[in-house]
Design an enzyme around this catalytic site. Structure first.
Site, PDB file in Angstrom:
ATOM      1  N   HIS A 130       0.841  -1.200   0.000  1.00 41.83           N
ATOM      2  CA  HIS A 130       0.000   0.000   0.000  1.00 41.83           C
ATOM      3  C   HIS A 130       0.874   1.247   0.000  1.00 41.83           C
ATOM      4  O   HIS A 130       1.953   1.271   0.586  1.00 41.83           O
ATOM      5  CB  HIS A 130      -0.953   0.022   1.194  1.00 41.83           C
ATOM      6  N   CYS A 188       8.425  18.141  15.853  1.00 37.84           N
ATOM      7  CA  CYS A 188       7.176  18.685  15.323  1.00 37.84           C
ATOM      8  C   CYS A 188       7.280  18.872  13.812  1.00 37.84           C
ATOM      9  O   CYS A 188       8.240  19.457  13.311  1.00 37.84           O
ATOM     10  CB  CYS A 188       6.842  20.011  15.992  1.00 37.84           C
ATOM     11  N   CYS A 191       7.060  22.957  13.121  1.00 38.72           N
ATOM     12  CA  CYS A 191       8.095  23.908  13.544  1.00 38.72           C
ATOM     13  C   CYS A 191       9.431  23.260  13.903  1.00 38.72           C
ATOM     14  O   CYS A 191      10.383  23.959  14.256  1.00 38.72           O
ATOM     15  CB  CYS A 191       7.586  24.722  14.731  1.00 38.72           C
ATOM     16  N   HIS A 205       0.770  19.789  21.368  1.00 33.14           N
ATOM     17  CA  HIS A 205       1.365  20.815  20.509  1.00 33.14           C
ATOM     18  C   HIS A 205       0.815  20.724  19.089  1.00 33.14           C
ATOM     19  O   HIS A 205       0.521  21.759  18.461  1.00 33.14           O
ATOM     20  CB  HIS A 205       2.887  20.647  20.505  1.00 33.14           C
TER      21      HIS A 205
END
EC number: 3.6.1.71
Length: 217
Positions: A130, A188, A191, A205
């Site tokens: 997949h 993250c 950022c 966050h």
């Protein structure tokens, strides 16, 4: 049946699946919504030829494969773009100085470049081949642990643009999983702030990041 084979029916007989999981199918491919989406939009492209479906993606995806399935990838990308256009608008904020968010829902190329990723897992967890087409927000109740997140945000995830691998040695499955899923810090995707191993803090966050950029229409 083992959960590893949970995609089999979508490959062999998508017309018999009685839910809204399947978004498209023909003789060559099924495109489905991931039943455990790790982002707002998370689609899977499943080749229906059993020879391909039973193959390891890092070994079978070559230039011919990509040429054959490129149109399906683009179709899945279009689906995600339409979903965001129909459901959300960009939240204007004096604090948001990043120009990449300006008109991102009006400019498909900009949206795709900044907010969609296409590719495979170097060590697939499911038996049927997949291709993931996923929005890069990771705003989902189904995102529950470090492994889930790092499987899309480290070298464990191989971009469609980086395929084929042309024989490149990635290491053993155990080495790959240890390096990227267990030992790699949580960064993250918006950022690049480092959350080390603190998944619960990253999760909060990510919620703040998503809601700072998008709001429901």
């Amino acid at each position: 049946m083992s959960w590893r084979y949970a995609l089999k029916n979508y490959v062999t007989s998508p017309e018999t699946v009685n839910d809204d999981t399947v978004t498209y199918f023909d003789d060559k491919v099924s495109i489905i919504r991931d039943s455990f989406p790790k982002s707002e939009c998370h689609l899977l492209i499943l080749p229906r030829t059993m020879q391909l479906s039973r193959s390891h993606p890092t070994k079978v995806i070559d230039a011919k494969f990509k040429n054959e399935f490129e149109s399906y990838v683009n179709s899945a990308i279009d689906h995600i773009f339409r979903h965001f256009q129909e459901k959300f608008r960009i939240k204007k904020s004096d604090d948001d100085k990043d120009p990449c968010w300006d008109d991102i829902l009006k400019d498909k190329n900009k949206f795709v470049r900044n907010f969609v990723q296409v590719g495979i897992h170097s060590v697939p967890s499911m038996a049927n081949l997949h291709i993931h087409v996923i929005s890069k927000d990771f705003h989902s109740v189904r995102l529950k642990n470090k492994k889930h997140y790092n499987s899309f945000n480290t070298g464990f995830f191989i971009s469609w643009d980086d395929l084929p691998l042309n024989g490149k040695n990635l290491g053993t499955d155990k080495e790959i999983e240890t390096t990227y899923l267990k030992e790699h810090d949580l960064l993250c995707c918006y950022c690049q702030r480092n959350f080390s191993n603190k998944f619960s803090l990253l999760k909060k966050h990510l919620e703040l990041e998503f809601n700072s950029h998008f709001e429901l229409k």
